[in-house]
Motif scaffolding. Structure first.
Motif, PDB file in Angstrom:
ATOM      1  N   LEU A 186      -6.760  -0.789   7.880  1.00 34.77           N
ATOM      2  CA  LEU A 186      -6.030  -2.049   7.846  1.00 34.77           C
ATOM      3  C   LEU A 186      -6.769  -3.031   6.939  1.00 34.77           C
ATOM      4  O   LEU A 186      -8.002  -3.083   6.918  1.00 34.77           O
ATOM      5  CB  LEU A 186      -5.893  -2.628   9.249  1.00 34.77           C
ATOM      6  CG  LEU A 186      -5.051  -1.808  10.235  1.00 34.77           C
ATOM      7  CD1 LEU A 186      -5.165  -2.384  11.635  1.00 34.77           C
ATOM      8  CD2 LEU A 186      -3.590  -1.761   9.796  1.00 34.77           C
ATOM      9  N   ASP A 187      -5.984  -3.828   6.208  1.00 33.20           N
ATOM     10  CA  ASP A 187      -6.547  -4.796   5.267  1.00 33.20           C
ATOM     11  C   ASP A 187      -5.830  -6.130   5.438  1.00 33.20           C
ATOM     12  O   ASP A 187      -5.334  -6.713   4.483  1.00 33.20           O
ATOM     13  CB  ASP A 187      -6.389  -4.266   3.831  1.00 33.20           C
ATOM     14  CG  ASP A 187      -7.099  -5.138   2.805  1.00 33.20           C
ATOM     15  OD1 ASP A 187      -8.156  -5.703   3.142  1.00 33.20           O
ATOM     16  OD2 ASP A 187      -6.586  -5.258   1.681  1.00 33.20           O
ATOM     17  N   GLY A 188      -5.762  -6.563   6.714  1.00 31.44           N
ATOM     18  CA  GLY A 188      -5.018  -7.765   7.017  1.00 31.44           C
ATOM     19  C   GLY A 188      -3.608  -7.435   7.483  1.00 31.44           C
ATOM     20  O   GLY A 188      -3.218  -6.266   7.585  1.00 31.44           O
ATOM     21  N   PRO A 189      -2.811  -8.457   7.791  1.00 34.58           N
ATOM     22  CA  PRO A 189      -1.469  -8.233   8.342  1.00 34.58           C
ATOM     23  C   PRO A 189      -0.589  -7.371   7.448  1.00 34.58           C
ATOM     24  O   PRO A 189      -0.411  -7.650   6.266  1.00 34.58           O
ATOM     25  CB  PRO A 189      -0.905  -9.659   8.457  1.00 34.58           C
ATOM     26  CG  PRO A 189      -2.114 -10.526   8.598  1.00 34.58           C
ATOM     27  CD  PRO A 189      -3.157  -9.887   7.729  1.00 34.58           C
ATOM     28  N   ARG A 190      -0.077  -6.285   8.026  1.00 32.79           N
ATOM     29  CA  ARG A 190       0.892  -5.386   7.394  1.00 32.79           C
ATOM     30  C   ARG A 190       0.361  -4.725   6.114  1.00 32.79           C
ATOM     31  O   ARG A 190       1.148  -4.208   5.318  1.00 32.79           O
ATOM     32  CB  ARG A 190       2.199  -6.122   7.091  1.00 32.79           C
ATOM     33  CG  ARG A 190       2.973  -6.572   8.313  1.00 32.79           C
ATOM     34  CD  ARG A 190       4.333  -7.170   7.930  1.00 32.79           C
ATOM     35  NE  ARG A 190       5.125  -7.500   9.103  1.00 32.79           N
ATOM     36  CZ  ARG A 190       5.043  -8.644   9.774  1.00 32.79           C
ATOM     37  NH1 ARG A 190       4.187  -9.572   9.361  1.00 32.79           N
ATOM     38  NH2 ARG A 190       5.801  -8.860  10.829  1.00 32.79           N
ATOM     39  N   ARG A 191      -0.925  -4.706   5.910  1.00 28.76           N
ATOM     40  CA  ARG A 191      -1.508  -4.102   4.708  1.00 28.76           C
ATOM     41  C   ARG A 191      -2.437  -2.950   5.105  1.00 28.76           C
ATOM     42  O   ARG A 191      -3.215  -3.063   6.052  1.00 28.76           O
ATOM     43  CB  ARG A 191      -2.309  -5.139   3.900  1.00 28.76           C
ATOM     44  CG  ARG A 191      -1.456  -6.144   3.175  1.00 28.76           C
ATOM     45  CD  ARG A 191      -2.291  -7.321   2.671  1.00 28.76           C
ATOM     46  NE  ARG A 191      -3.407  -6.902   1.834  1.00 28.76           N
ATOM     47  CZ  ARG A 191      -3.347  -6.746   0.509  1.00 28.76           C
ATOM     48  NH1 ARG A 191      -2.187  -6.954  -0.121  1.00 28.76           N
ATOM     49  NH2 ARG A 191      -4.414  -6.399  -0.182  1.00 28.76           N
ATOM     50  N   VAL A 192      -2.352  -1.852   4.375  1.00 31.60           N
ATOM     51  CA  VAL A 192      -3.227  -0.703   4.579  1.00 31.60           C
ATOM     52  C   VAL A 192      -3.850  -0.351   3.234  1.00 31.60           C
ATOM     53  O   VAL A 192      -3.145  -0.056   2.263  1.00 31.60           O
ATOM     54  CB  VAL A 192      -2.448   0.515   5.135  1.00 31.60           C
ATOM     55  CG1 VAL A 192      -3.354   1.751   5.184  1.00 31.60           C
ATOM     56  CG2 VAL A 192      -1.892   0.198   6.522  1.00 31.60           C
ATOM     57  N   ALA A 193      -5.160  -0.379   3.175  1.00 32.65           N
ATOM     58  CA  ALA A 193      -5.892   0.027   1.980  1.00 32.65           C
ATOM     59  C   ALA A 193      -6.225   1.505   2.096  1.00 32.65           C
ATOM     60  O   ALA A 193      -6.703   1.958   3.141  1.00 32.65           O
ATOM     61  CB  ALA A 193      -7.163  -0.794   1.816  1.00 32.65           C
ATOM     62  N   VAL A 194      -5.965   2.259   1.034  1.00 29.67           N
ATOM     63  CA  VAL A 194      -6.183   3.705   1.049  1.00 29.67           C
ATOM     64  C   VAL A 194      -7.220   4.060  -0.019  1.00 29.67           C
ATOM     65  O   VAL A 194      -7.061   3.726  -1.196  1.00 29.67           O
ATOM     66  CB  VAL A 194      -4.876   4.471   0.776  1.00 29.67           C
ATOM     67  CG1 VAL A 194      -5.138   5.983   0.830  1.00 29.67           C
ATOM     68  CG2 VAL A 194      -3.808   4.077   1.780  1.00 29.67           C
ATOM     69  N   ARG A 195      -8.276   4.744   0.429  1.00 32.70           N
ATOM     70  CA  ARG A 195      -9.303   5.217  -0.489  1.00 32.70           C
ATOM     71  C   ARG A 195      -9.181   6.730  -0.624  1.00 32.70           C
ATOM     72  O   ARG A 195      -9.545   7.480   0.268  1.00 32.70           O
ATOM     73  CB  ARG A 195     -10.698   4.858   0.015  1.00 32.70           C
ATOM     74  CG  ARG A 195     -11.804   5.190  -0.993  1.00 32.70           C
ATOM     75  CD  ARG A 195     -13.184   4.825  -0.475  1.00 32.70           C
ATOM     76  NE  ARG A 195     -13.589   5.687   0.637  1.00 32.70           N
ATOM     77  CZ  ARG A 195     -13.722   5.293   1.887  1.00 32.70           C
ATOM     78  NH1 ARG A 195     -13.456   4.037   2.229  1.00 32.70           N
ATOM     79  NH2 ARG A 195     -14.107   6.144   2.825  1.00 32.70           N
ATOM     80  N   LEU A 217      -1.093  -0.380   0.438  1.00 40.88           N
ATOM     81  CA  LEU A 217       0.290  -0.221   0.867  1.00 40.88           C
ATOM     82  C   LEU A 217       0.647  -1.409   1.755  1.00 40.88           C
ATOM     83  O   LEU A 217      -0.187  -1.861   2.555  1.00 40.88           O
ATOM     84  CB  LEU A 217       0.480   1.077   1.656  1.00 40.88           C
ATOM     85  CG  LEU A 217      -0.041   2.370   1.016  1.00 40.88           C
ATOM     86  CD1 LEU A 217       0.193   3.543   1.965  1.00 40.88           C
ATOM     87  CD2 LEU A 217       0.614   2.613  -0.320  1.00 40.88           C
ATOM     88  N   THR A 218       1.861  -1.871   1.648  1.00 38.70           N
ATOM     89  CA  THR A 218       2.319  -3.005   2.457  1.00 38.70           C
ATOM     90  C   THR A 218       3.534  -2.588   3.276  1.00 38.70           C
ATOM     91  O   THR A 218       4.422  -1.895   2.776  1.00 38.70           O
ATOM     92  CB  THR A 218       2.696  -4.199   1.559  1.00 38.70           C
ATOM     93  OG1 THR A 218       1.559  -4.563   0.778  1.00 38.70           O
ATOM     94  CG2 THR A 218       3.122  -5.394   2.399  1.00 38.70           C
ATOM     95  N   ALA A 219       3.556  -3.003   4.551  1.00 35.95           N
ATOM     96  CA  ALA A 219       4.666  -2.678   5.455  1.00 35.95           C
ATOM     97  C   ALA A 219       5.560  -3.891   5.651  1.00 35.95           C
ATOM     98  O   ALA A 219       5.073  -4.984   5.936  1.00 35.95           O
ATOM     99  CB  ALA A 219       4.124  -2.211   6.803  1.00 35.95           C
ATOM    100  N   ARG A 220       6.869  -3.709   5.500  1.00 38.27           N
ATOM    101  CA  ARG A 220       7.807  -4.798   5.773  1.00 38.27           C
ATOM    102  C   ARG A 220       7.891  -5.102   7.267  1.00 38.27           C
ATOM    103  O   ARG A 220       7.966  -6.257   7.674  1.00 38.27           O
ATOM    104  CB  ARG A 220       9.208  -4.443   5.275  1.00 38.27           C
ATOM    105  CG  ARG A 220       9.359  -4.382   3.773  1.00 38.27           C
ATOM    106  CD  ARG A 220      10.831  -4.201   3.399  1.00 38.27           C
ATOM    107  NE  ARG A 220      10.970  -4.000   1.961  1.00 38.27           N
ATOM    108  CZ  ARG A 220      10.894  -2.823   1.369  1.00 38.27           C
ATOM    109  NH1 ARG A 220      10.697  -1.734   2.116  1.00 38.27           N
ATOM    110  NH2 ARG A 220      11.026  -2.706   0.060  1.00 38.27           N
ATOM    111  N   HIS A 221       7.905  -4.030   8.080  1.00 37.58           N
ATOM    112  CA  HIS A 221       8.176  -4.216   9.501  1.00 37.58           C
ATOM    113  C   HIS A 221       7.020  -3.831  10.415  1.00 37.58           C
ATOM    114  O   HIS A 221       6.771  -4.545  11.384  1.00 37.58           O
ATOM    115  CB  HIS A 221       9.425  -3.417   9.904  1.00 37.58           C
ATOM    116  CG  HIS A 221      10.652  -3.813   9.162  1.00 37.58           C
ATOM    117  ND1 HIS A 221      11.218  -5.062   9.264  1.00 37.58           N
ATOM    118  CD2 HIS A 221      11.425  -3.121   8.273  1.00 37.58           C
ATOM    119  CE1 HIS A 221      12.288  -5.131   8.493  1.00 37.58           C
ATOM    120  NE2 HIS A 221      12.439  -3.966   7.876  1.00 37.58           N
TER     121      HIS A 221
END
Length: 565
Positions: A188-197, A206-210
Motif C-alpha cells: 500500500l502507498d496511501g489511500p487506494r494506491r498500491v506500489a509494485v516492485r 496502481l490506483t483503485a477506483r473503489h
C-alpha cells in the motif's frame, strides 16, 4: 463470454484447483486452522522462480470503469487485489463477474500456499494412505494388499497435483477472466494506491477506483526457541513439498497440520514422534475427535508424547541429525523436525503504516470484510490475513462476500451510509456470517474428522441452552459395509430454544463427504422436525442422521458438560 455489470459477483467462474487433472500434470489455480494460508507478498524458504507473465489479454474488461492505463508506470483499476493465492483469485473472479476491472498483484506463484504448499499437496499425500487403509479394512480386498505404500509414485502424484510448482495455468485463468496479473512485491502507498516492485525494472503504482483487497494470507509461526533458526526446521511448506523421506521425523504440535503430516509421513516410511504441549490432539474440536485420531495414529505406529514442551533445538550442520531439548524430560533425536505451531499474518512489508494501520498485525474487519480504522471505507481483507477463520474455503467465501459488497457499493456511488446497496441481514449477501456460525473443516487423517459450527463447549460459552446427541457410527449399516469393524462417532449440538442445529462432528473413515449435509442444516437453520423429512438412503453412512434424530426424540441424549467426554 463477457459479463454485464448487473450480474452477481456470486456467479464468478471457479478457478481450477492446482493440478486438478492429476497425473496429466495440467496447471490450475487453487489452511491451519487450517489451515492453510494463501499466497503472500514476501518469499519464504524454498521459493520457486516464477515464470514470466504471458502477454496480457487483448480483450478489454467490460463493466464499471474498464482498465484505463494512464502512464507506463501508473494504471487504474476498479479493484486491486494484493495477493494472488486461492482467496485472491476468488476475489478477482467475483469482482470480474460483477463487471469490475481487476488487477492481482503477486510476488510468488499465483495460486498461493493452498495450491502448492498446503491443501492440494497435503491431500495428494494423504489420499493414498486412506485408499490403502480402506482396502485393508474389507475382507477380500485386504488379502489383495501385498505391501506398504510405494513412496515414489505417491510423491510423483503429489508433484503433478501442484503442477510441478509452475503457475502458468493460474495466469491463463486470470487472463481468461479479464483480470490483470501483475508480478512483483506489492505494498500500500496511501489511500487506494498500491506500489509494485517487480523482480526487474522500476517500481510502478496502481490506483483503485473503489477498493483494494488484501489477500496476503498467513505464514507458519515458529516459536522463539534457542537454536531453532539454525536448525533448518520443517514448516508446512517443507512437509508438503519434500522429496526426501526422513528415517525419523519429529512433529511439534497437536493441531491439524501436525496430525495430517504425522499420518502422511508415517505411511511413507518415516518413524514419527509427536510432541504435544497439551494433553490432547485437535483441542478446538469435540474431545472425542482428538481421542479417536490419537488411537488411529498410534495404531499406525506414530508415537504421541503429550504434556511435553520443546525448550530448545540443536543441529551441528546441514547433514547432521537434529536434537530436541525437552523441558524437564531429556532430549530426543530425529533426522528432521516439523514445527506445526500456528500461523501469523503476512502483513509486514505491505505498507499498512501508510494508511494508519500496524504492520504485522491481523487486519480486523467488519462482517463484509471491510477493514476498520481506514478513512473512506475502501480497504478490505479476506482470507487468513483477517484472522476470522484460517481455512482456504472460508477465505474464498469471504472473497465472494467482499466482492459482492464492493460491486454493489460501487453501483450505489460509494455511499454506504445511504443503505441503498447494503444487504447486511444475518445471512445477507454482504456479510460473512458463516465465519462465526458455520465453519466446515475436515482433518484428513486416519480416521477422518469432519465438523461444522459450534462444539458443545463453545455453544455453552456463548450462552446457548444445548443438548449434545451422540451416535456410534459403527452401528450404522452403511458404516459396517464400508469397513469391517468400523470405528467412529457422530455428534450434533442442538439449540433447545430454537430446535435447530448449532454444530455437528463426525469421526471415522470416509466421513468427509457427510459434512456438507450438516453444513446445510446449520446454515439453513433447519428445524429438527423438518430434518425428519430428509430421508437418508439405505444402506449408507448418511443413516447416522436418522439414528441421531431418533436419539434426540427419545430424550436420552447427554446434556451439557457431561456430553464432552
Amino acid at each position: 463470454m463477457s459479463r454485464t455489470p448487473d450480474e452477481s459477483a456470486a456467479g464468478a467462474a471457479e478457478p481450477p484447483e492446482a493440478g486438478a487433472a492429476g497425473a496429466a500434470g495440467t496447471a490450475g489455480a487453487a489452511g491451519e486452522a487450517g489451515r492453510t494460508g494463501e499466497a503472500g507478498t514476501a518469499g519464504e524458504a524454498r521459493e520457486r522462480q516464477a515464470p514470466p507473465l504471458r502477454p496480457r489479454s487483448r480483450r478489454t474488461p467490460p463493466g464499471i470503469g474498464a482498465h484505463s492505463p494512464r502512464t507506463p508506470h501508473e494504471q487504474t483499476y476498479d479493484v486491486i487485489v494484493l495477493g494472488g493465492g486461492a482467496v485472491g483469485e476468488h476475489a478477482a473472479g467475483s469482482a470480474r463477474a460483477a463487471g469490475l476491472s481487476v488487477a492481482v498483484v503477486e510476488s510468488e506463484l499465483l495460486g498461493g500456499d493452498c495450491s502448492y504448499w498446503a491443501c492440494m499437496p497435503s491431500k495428494a499425500l494423504l489420499r493414498p494412505v486412506s485408499a490403502l487403509a480402506a482396502a485393508r479394512a474389507v475382507a477380500g480386498s485386504r488379502e489383495a494388499v501385498t505391501g506398504p505404500l510405494a513412496p515414489e509414485p505417491v510423491l510423483d502424484r503429489r508433484d503433478a497435483f501442484v503442477s510441478h510448482w509452475e503457475d502458468g495455468g493460474q495466469v491463463d485463468w486470470l487472463l481468461s477472466e479479464g483480470a490483470e496479473p501483475v508480478r512483483g512485491h506489492g505494498r500500500l502507498d496511501g489511500p487506494r494506491r498500491v506500489a509494485v516492485r517487480p523482480a526487474e525494472g522500476p517500481e510502478h503504482v496502481l490506483t483503485a477506483r473503489h477498493a483494494v483487497v488484501v489477500a496476503t494470507g498467513s505464514r507458519p509461526k515458529l516459536p522463539d526457541l534457542p537454536g531453532l533458526p539454525g536448525a533448518r526446521p520443517w514448516t508446512s511448506r517443507e512437509a508438503t513439498s519434500s522429496r526426501e523421506i526422513p528415517e525419523r521425523l519429529a512433529v511439534v504440535g497437536g493441531g491439524v497440520v501436525a496430525v495430517e503430516m504425522a499420518c502422511a509421513w508415517q505411511a511413507l516410511g518415516s518413524s514419527v514422534t509427536m510432541f504435544v504441549r497439551g494433553e490432547e490432539l485437535l483441542r478446538r474440536m469435540e474431545p472425542f475427535a482428538g481421542e479417536l485420531v490419537a488411537e488411529g495414529l498410534a495404531a499406525a505406529g506414530v508415537e504421541i508424547r503429550t504434556g511435553v514442551s520443546v525448550a530448545g533445538v540443536r543441529r551441528a550442520s546441514a547433514d547432521s541429525t537434529v536434537t530436541l531439548v525437552l523441558d524437564g524430560v531429556g532430549e530426543s533425536e530425529a533426522d528432521e523436525v516439523l514445527f506445526a505451531t500456528g500461523r501469523e499474518p503476512r502483513t509486514d512489508g505491505i505498507g499498512l503504516e501508510t494508511v494508519g494501520l500496524r504492520p504485522g498485525a491481523w487486519l480486523e474487519t467488519d462482517k463484509s470484510c471491510r477493514v476498520g480504522g481506514v478513512a473512506g471505507d475502501w480497504l478490505y481483507a479476506v482470507g487468513d490475513v483477517n484472522g476470522r477463520a484460517l481455512l482456504t474455503h472460508q477465505g474464498k467465501y469471504e472473497a465472494r462476500t467482499a466482492a459482492a459488497a464492493i460491486a454493489d457499493r460501487a453501483r450505489a456511488g460509494g455511499v454506504p451510509e445511504t443503505g441503498a446497496a447494503e444487504d447486511t441481514g444475518r445471512w445477507g449477501a454482504h456479510v460473512a456470517t458463516a465465519d462465526t456460525a458455520a465453519v466446515p473443516q475436515v482433518v484428513f487423517g486416519e480416521p477422518e474428522v469432519a465438523s461444522v459450527g459450534l462444539t458443545t463447549a463453545e455453544a455453552e460459552r456463548q450462552g446457548y441452552r444445548v443438548r449434545a446427541v451422540d451416535q456410534d457410527l459403527g452401528a450404522v449399516a452403511g458404516a459396517g459395509l464400508y469397513a469391517d469393524h468400523y470405528r467412529g462417532r457422530a455428534r450434533i449440538v442442538v439449540d433447545l430454544d430454537r430446535d435447530v442445529l448449532l454444530g455437528a462432528t463426525f469421526v471415522g473413515p470416509g466421513v468427509a463427504e457427510l459434512l456438507h449435509s450438516a453444513t446445510v442444516a446449520v446454515v439453513g437453520e433447519v428445524p429438527v422436525g423438518r430434518l425428519w423429512h430428509a430421508v437418508p438412503a439405505f444402506p449408507t453412512m448418511s443413516e447416522v442422521w436418522l439414528r441421531l434424530l431418533e436419539t434426540y426424540r427419545r430424550g436420552t441424549a447427554v446434556r451439557g458438560t457431561a456430553a464432552r467426554g
